[in-house]
Design an enzyme around this catalytic site. Structure first.
Site, PDB file in Angstrom:
ATOM      1  N   CYS A   1     -14.266  63.434 178.057  1.00  7.01           N
ATOM      2  CA  CYS A   1     -14.209  62.308 177.453  1.00  7.01           C
ATOM      3  C   CYS A   1     -12.509  61.863 177.511  1.00  7.01           C
ATOM      4  CB  CYS A   1     -14.415  62.828 175.867  1.00  7.01           C
ATOM      5  SG  CYS A   1     -13.260  64.061 175.287  1.00  7.01           S
TER       6      CYS A   1
ATOM      7  N   HIS B   1     -11.020  73.291 175.365  1.00  6.04           N
ATOM      8  CA  HIS B   1     -11.553  74.634 175.322  1.00  6.04           C
ATOM      9  C   HIS B   1     -12.478  74.777 176.692  1.00  6.04           C
ATOM     10  CE1 HIS B   1     -11.444  75.200 170.872  1.00  6.04           C
ATOM     11  NE2 HIS B   1     -10.374  75.947 171.369  1.00  6.04           N
TER      12      HIS B   1
ATOM     13  N   HIS C   1      -6.944  69.567 169.969  1.00  2.00           N
ATOM     14  CA  HIS C   1      -7.629  69.667 168.427  1.00  2.00           C
ATOM     15  C   HIS C   1      -6.829  69.632 167.516  1.00  2.00           C
ATOM     16  CE1 HIS C   1      -8.849  72.739 171.732  1.00  2.00           C
ATOM     17  NE2 HIS C   1      -9.729  72.319 171.589  1.00  2.00           N
TER      18      HIS C   1
ATOM     19  N   HIS D   1     -12.533  76.992 163.709  1.00  2.00           N
ATOM     20  CA  HIS D   1     -12.106  75.999 164.698  1.00  2.00           C
ATOM     21  C   HIS D   1     -10.684  75.478 164.704  1.00  2.00           C
ATOM     22  CE1 HIS D   1     -12.250  72.671 167.557  1.00  2.00           C
ATOM     23  NE2 HIS D   1     -13.210  73.436 168.167  1.00  2.00           N
TER      24      HIS D   1
ATOM     25  N   GLU E   1      -9.430  72.486 165.161  1.00  2.00           N
ATOM     26  CA  GLU E   1      -9.547  71.239 164.636  1.00  2.00           C
ATOM     27  C   GLU E   1      -9.574  71.301 163.194  1.00  2.00           C
ATOM     28  OE1 GLU E   1     -12.280  68.025 166.212  1.00  2.00           O
ATOM     29  OE2 GLU E   1     -12.000  67.203 164.254  1.00  2.00           O
TER      30      GLU E   1
ATOM     31  N   CYS F   1     -16.899  61.890 167.068  1.00  2.00           N
ATOM     32  CA  CYS F   1     -16.439  60.917 167.851  1.00  2.00           C
ATOM     33  C   CYS F   1     -17.370  60.317 168.977  1.00  2.00           C
ATOM     34  CB  CYS F   1     -15.313  61.525 168.683  1.00  2.00           C
ATOM     35  SG  CYS F   1     -15.844  62.514 169.917  1.00  2.00           S
TER      36      CYS F   1
ATOM     37  N   ASN G   1     -18.137  71.069 170.962  1.00  2.00           N
ATOM     38  CA  ASN G   1     -19.285  70.119 171.460  1.00  2.00           C
ATOM     39  C   ASN G   1     -20.193  70.726 172.481  1.00  2.00           C
ATOM     40  OD1 ASN G   1     -18.639  68.479 174.213  1.00  2.00           O
ATOM     41  ND2 ASN G   1     -16.757  69.473 173.762  1.00  2.00           N
TER      42      ASN G   1
HETATM   43  S1  SF4 Z   1     -12.329  64.078 169.322  1.00  2.00           S
HETATM   44 FE1  SF4 Z   1     -14.151  63.172 170.727  1.00  2.00          FE
HETATM   45  S2  SF4 Z   1     -12.815  62.034 172.323  1.00  2.00           S
HETATM   46 FE2  SF4 Z   1     -11.472  63.293 171.106  1.00  2.00          FE
HETATM   47  S3  SF4 Z   1     -10.920  65.102 172.618  1.00  2.00           S
HETATM   48 FE3  SF4 Z   1     -12.612  65.665 170.902  1.00  2.00          FE
HETATM   49  S4  SF4 Z   1     -14.646  65.287 171.876  1.00  2.00           S
HETATM   50 FE4  SF4 Z   1     -12.862  64.214 173.191  1.00  2.00          FE
END
Ligand code: SF4
Length: 312
Positions: free
Chosen positions: A16, A45, A78, A128, A130, A197, A227
């Site tokens: 992405c 990751h 993240h 995680h 993030e 996203c 993801n």
């Molecule tokens: S938020 Fe979405 S676009 Fe941004 S790094 Fe993560 S998966 Fe990729």
């Protein structure tokens, strides 16, 4: 019965815009500042990405304490908590922030809600990075919800509460949790739908389309990639056997036995090079006829930090 399996490729799949940007930041940082460059946490990751950057001069660490004084440090895609930014500033480290701009957007939202006195719910997966980074944007009044059941345990101000989500959740799981939250707190504020996203949404839509036409789905991605795990789960939830594989070495004749149509996709942190290697391995194992499904075009690009684009 024709047992020669065919392969269908999901579209879109793989990198992405946030992952592209994060990798480019490390590469350009090595060019500009020279090796070694320190990277706090895996930049994205994916083991292959990490190994490639390590070979070029990146040193991956988990904690800022492992970064020597005077070094250049990159924060991963993240995102990080405010405390990490503050510590880096206090030590005078040169920081390049590779946090995906779509994660930064959620950080800003959390800070704004906190300033306005809201109780905030973060929907995401415990541990995680993030989630740790987003929750670490504010000192208090932020609560993690991982499941629908967690909603029952919340004690929020019903008049002043809001939610945000991790960007890489399952779209369907998030929807169920949000429905539960709004049933319990009808005045809860949220983004239009969620903070998932575009890349996560598109890859999950594509894997659903893929799974509908296949009897086996392979998802290329590392075990710690959120993801990528969600892509496997989305296919499995449709009743199709689905495996998360790191690369082609995970494939044996047994993996694809009895499969007539094999669907292949890749998580947002998995390079296209791995897709090519997995396809070659599938062909060695007897697969023929590779076709790519139609899908939405992605034109998202993010700018790099100025430090890396300004002339020296
Ligand atoms: S938020 Fe979405 S676009 Fe941004 S790094 Fe993560 S998966 Fe990729």
């Amino acid at each position: 019965m024709n047992t020669t399996p065919t392969v269908l490729l999901a579209n879109p799949r793989g990198f992405c815009a946030g992952v592209d940007r994060a990798i480019e930041i490390v590469e350009r940082a090595i060019e500009r500042f020279g090796a070694p460059i320190y990277v706090r946490h895996e930049i994205v990751h994916n083991r292959h990405v990490v190994e490639t950057l390590r070979a070029r001069g990146a040193i991956f660490v988990e904690e800022l304490d492992e970064v020597p004084d005077g070094a250049v440090v990159v924060f991963s895609a993240h995102g990080v908590a405010q405390a990490i930014h503050e510590r880096a500033r206090a030590r005078g480290l040169t920081v390049l922030d590779a946090t995906c701009p779509l994660v930064t957007k959620v950080h800003h939202e959390v800070q704004r809600l906190h300033r306005q006195g809201y109780d905030i719910v973060m929907i995401g997966h415990r541990g995680h990075p993030e989630v740790e980074g987003t929750m670490g944007q504010v000192p208090d009044r932020i609560h993690l919800v991982e499941t629908e059941e967690d909603v029952a345990r919340l004690t929020l101000d019903p008049e002043r509460c809001a939610y945000v989500t991790q960007t890489t959740l399952s779209v369907d799981d998030a929807r169920h949790i949000i429905e539960r939250l709004t049933a319990r707190y009808p005045r809860i504020l949220g983004p239009k739908k969620d903070d998932i996203c575009y890349a996560t949404q598109n890859r999950q839509d594509a894997v659903k389309q893929l799974a509908a036409q296949c009897d086996l789905v392979l998802v290329i991605g590392s075990p710690n990639s959120s993801n990528s795990n969600r892509l496997r789960e989305v296919a499995a939830a449709l009743g199709i056997p689905a495996h998360l594989i790191e690369d082609e070495t995970a494939l044996t004749a047994e993996t694809i036995r009895n499969a007539r149509r094999i669907g292949l996709t890749a998580g947002a942190s998995a390079p296209e090079e791995l897709v090519r290697r997995v396809l070659a391995r599938l062909q060695e194992l007897g697969a023929a006829e590779i076709a790519e499904l139609p899908g939405v075009a992605e034109n998202v690009r993010f700018t790099l930090p100025k430090t890396l684009t300004e002339a020296t």
